[in-house]
Design a protein around this motif. Structure first.
Motif, PDB file in Angstrom:
ATOM      1  N   ALA A  87      96.310  13.076 -48.922  1.00  0.00           N
ATOM      2  CA  ALA A  87      96.505  14.626 -48.796  1.00  0.00           C
ATOM      3  C   ALA A  87      94.637  15.179 -49.199  1.00  0.00           C
ATOM      4  N   LEU A  88      94.807  15.083 -50.573  1.00  0.00           N
ATOM      5  CA  LEU A  88      93.149  15.436 -50.747  1.00  0.00           C
ATOM      6  C   LEU A  88      91.969  14.745 -49.783  1.00  0.00           C
ATOM      7  N   GLU A  89      92.486  13.568 -49.080  1.00  0.00           N
ATOM      8  CA  GLU A  89      91.253  13.046 -47.994  1.00  0.00           C
ATOM      9  C   GLU A  89      91.525  13.852 -46.767  1.00  0.00           C
ATOM     10  N   ASN A  90      92.538  14.440 -46.814  1.00  0.00           N
ATOM     11  CA  ASN A  90      93.383  14.857 -45.073  1.00  0.00           C
ATOM     12  C   ASN A  90      92.793  16.580 -45.534  1.00  0.00           C
ATOM     13  N   ALA A  91      92.497  16.395 -46.434  1.00  0.00           N
ATOM     14  CA  ALA A  91      92.108  18.517 -46.967  1.00  0.00           C
ATOM     15  C   ALA A  91      91.010  18.831 -46.801  1.00  0.00           C
ATOM     16  N   LEU A  92      90.128  17.478 -47.339  1.00  0.00           N
ATOM     17  CA  LEU A  92      88.852  17.709 -47.602  1.00  0.00           C
ATOM     18  C   LEU A  92      87.893  17.392 -45.496  1.00  0.00           C
ATOM     19  N   PHE A  93      88.863  16.719 -44.952  1.00  0.00           N
ATOM     20  CA  PHE A  93      88.531  16.139 -43.924  1.00  0.00           C
ATOM     21  C   PHE A  93      88.470  17.644 -43.268  1.00  0.00           C
ATOM     22  N   GLU A  94      89.714  18.227 -42.879  1.00  0.00           N
ATOM     23  CA  GLU A  94      90.153  19.570 -42.967  1.00  0.00           C
ATOM     24  C   GLU A  94      89.298  20.605 -42.716  1.00  0.00           C
ATOM     25  N   GLU A  95      88.571  20.422 -44.182  1.00  0.00           N
ATOM     26  CA  GLU A  95      87.530  21.411 -45.059  1.00  0.00           C
ATOM     27  C   GLU A  95      86.176  21.212 -44.117  1.00  0.00           C
ATOM     28  N   LEU A  96      86.026  19.813 -43.530  1.00  0.00           N
ATOM     29  CA  LEU A  96      84.418  19.312 -43.234  1.00  0.00           C
ATOM     30  C   LEU A  96      84.625  20.236 -41.913  1.00  0.00           C
ATOM     31  N   ARG A  97      85.815  19.529 -41.099  1.00  0.00           N
ATOM     32  CA  ARG A  97      86.035  20.662 -39.814  1.00  0.00           C
ATOM     33  C   ARG A  97      85.597  22.006 -39.775  1.00  0.00           C
ATOM     34  N   ALA A  98      86.390  22.850 -40.567  1.00  0.00           N
ATOM     35  CA  ALA A  98      85.793  24.313 -40.580  1.00  0.00           C
ATOM     36  C   ALA A  98      84.506  24.315 -40.797  1.00  0.00           C
ATOM     37  N   LEU A  99      84.089  23.804 -41.556  1.00  0.00           N
ATOM     38  CA  LEU A  99      82.348  24.233 -42.005  1.00  0.00           C
ATOM     39  C   LEU A  99      81.931  23.586 -40.244  1.00  0.00           C
ATOM     40  N   GLN A 100      82.290  22.273 -40.533  1.00  0.00           N
ATOM     41  CA  GLN A 100      81.159  22.273 -38.641  1.00  0.00           C
ATOM     42  C   GLN A 100      81.591  23.481 -37.548  1.00  0.00           C
ATOM     43  N   ALA A 101      82.844  23.801 -37.683  1.00  0.00           N
ATOM     44  CA  ALA A 101      82.665  25.292 -36.591  1.00  0.00           C
ATOM     45  C   ALA A 101      82.581  26.223 -36.852  1.00  0.00           C
ATOM     46  N   VAL A 102      81.769  26.498 -37.785  1.00  0.00           N
ATOM     47  CA  VAL A 102      81.351  27.650 -38.066  1.00  0.00           C
ATOM     48  C   VAL A 102      80.475  28.198 -37.484  1.00  0.00           C
ATOM     49  N   ASP A 103      80.894  29.220 -37.370  1.00  0.00           N
ATOM     50  CA  ASP A 103      78.669  30.316 -36.283  1.00  0.00           C
ATOM     51  C   ASP A 103      77.448  30.240 -36.677  1.00  0.00           C
ATOM     52  N   THR A 104      76.750  29.237 -37.455  1.00  0.00           N
ATOM     53  CA  THR A 104      75.757  29.787 -38.015  1.00  0.00           C
ATOM     54  C   THR A 104      74.771  30.804 -37.814  1.00  0.00           C
ATOM     55  N   SER A 105      75.175  31.284 -36.692  1.00  0.00           N
ATOM     56  CA  SER A 105      74.276  32.549 -36.328  1.00  0.00           C
ATOM     57  C   SER A 105      74.033  33.612 -37.101  1.00  0.00           C
ATOM     58  N   ASP A 106      76.148  33.855 -37.403  1.00  0.00           N
ATOM     59  CA  ASP A 106      76.239  34.591 -38.382  1.00  0.00           C
ATOM     60  C   ASP A 106      75.860  34.510 -39.880  1.00  0.00           C
ATOM     61  N   ARG A 107      74.939  34.683 -40.283  1.00  0.00           N
ATOM     62  CA  ARG A 107      74.826  34.366 -41.833  1.00  0.00           C
ATOM     63  C   ARG A 107      75.513  34.731 -42.819  1.00  0.00           C
ATOM     64  N   ASP A 108      76.260  34.972 -42.171  1.00  0.00           N
ATOM     65  CA  ASP A 108      77.575  35.892 -43.496  1.00  0.00           C
ATOM     66  C   ASP A 108      78.218  35.023 -43.705  1.00  0.00           C
ATOM     67  N   ALA A 109      78.897  34.712 -42.554  1.00  0.00           N
ATOM     68  CA  ALA A 109      80.289  33.657 -42.086  1.00  0.00           C
ATOM     69  C   ALA A 109      79.485  32.386 -42.770  1.00  0.00           C
ATOM     70  N   ALA A 110      78.018  31.929 -42.254  1.00  0.00           N
ATOM     71  CA  ALA A 110      77.839  31.254 -42.630  1.00  0.00           C
ATOM     72  C   ALA A 110      77.632  30.565 -44.020  1.00  0.00           C
ATOM     73  N   LYS A 111      77.359  32.302 -44.865  1.00  0.00           N
ATOM     74  CA  LYS A 111      76.902  31.579 -46.056  1.00  0.00           C
ATOM     75  C   LYS A 111      78.437  31.743 -47.337  1.00  0.00           C
ATOM     76  N   ALA A 112      79.681  32.656 -46.745  1.00  0.00           N
ATOM     77  CA  ALA A 112      81.024  32.185 -47.722  1.00  0.00           C
ATOM     78  C   ALA A 112      81.401  30.750 -47.026  1.00  0.00           C
ATOM     79  N   ALA A 113      81.038  31.204 -45.748  1.00  0.00           N
ATOM     80  CA  ALA A 113      82.067  29.347 -45.751  1.00  0.00           C
ATOM     81  C   ALA A 113      81.097  28.291 -46.560  1.00  0.00           C
ATOM     82  N   VAL A 114      79.757  27.934 -47.469  1.00  0.00           N
ATOM     83  CA  VAL A 114      79.024  27.455 -47.358  1.00  0.00           C
ATOM     84  C   VAL A 114      79.563  27.407 -48.695  1.00  0.00           C
TER      85      VAL A 114
END
Length: 76
Positions: free
Chosen positions: A7-34
C-alpha cells in the motif's frame, strides 16, 4: 488507506504521478506540490524505518530464544 508495504509503494507511485502532472508554469502550484512531496517522503521514510526495526527485532527473536518478549510496539 490500507496499511502495509504494498500500500505504501502504491501510494508513493500515485504521489509521483501527481507530482509529474503538476503544471510547472504555475509557480505556486509547483511549490505546493514539492512541499507536499517532501511531506509524503518524510512519512514514507519513517514508515519504512519502523518496518525495518520490526523486521530486525523478528530476526533477532528467531535467532535466540523464541520466548523473548517483544516490546508492545512490535506486538501485533
Amino acid at each position: 488507506m490500507k496499511d502495509g508495504v504494498n500500500a505504501l509503494e502504491n501510494a508513493l507511485f500515485e504521489e509521483l504521478r501527481a507530482l509529474q502532472a503538476v503544471d510547472t508554469s504555475d509557480r505556486d502550484a509547483a511549490k505546493a506540490a514539492v512541499e507536499h512531496a517532501k511531506a509524503v517522503e518524510g512519512l514514507a521514510s519513517q514508515i519504512t524505518e519502523n518496518h525495518r526495526v520490526a523486521l530486525d527485532a523478528a530476526r533477532l527473536q528467531s535467532r535466540h530464544d523464541s520466548n523473548v518478549r517483544m516490546p508492545k510496539l512490535l506486538e501485533e
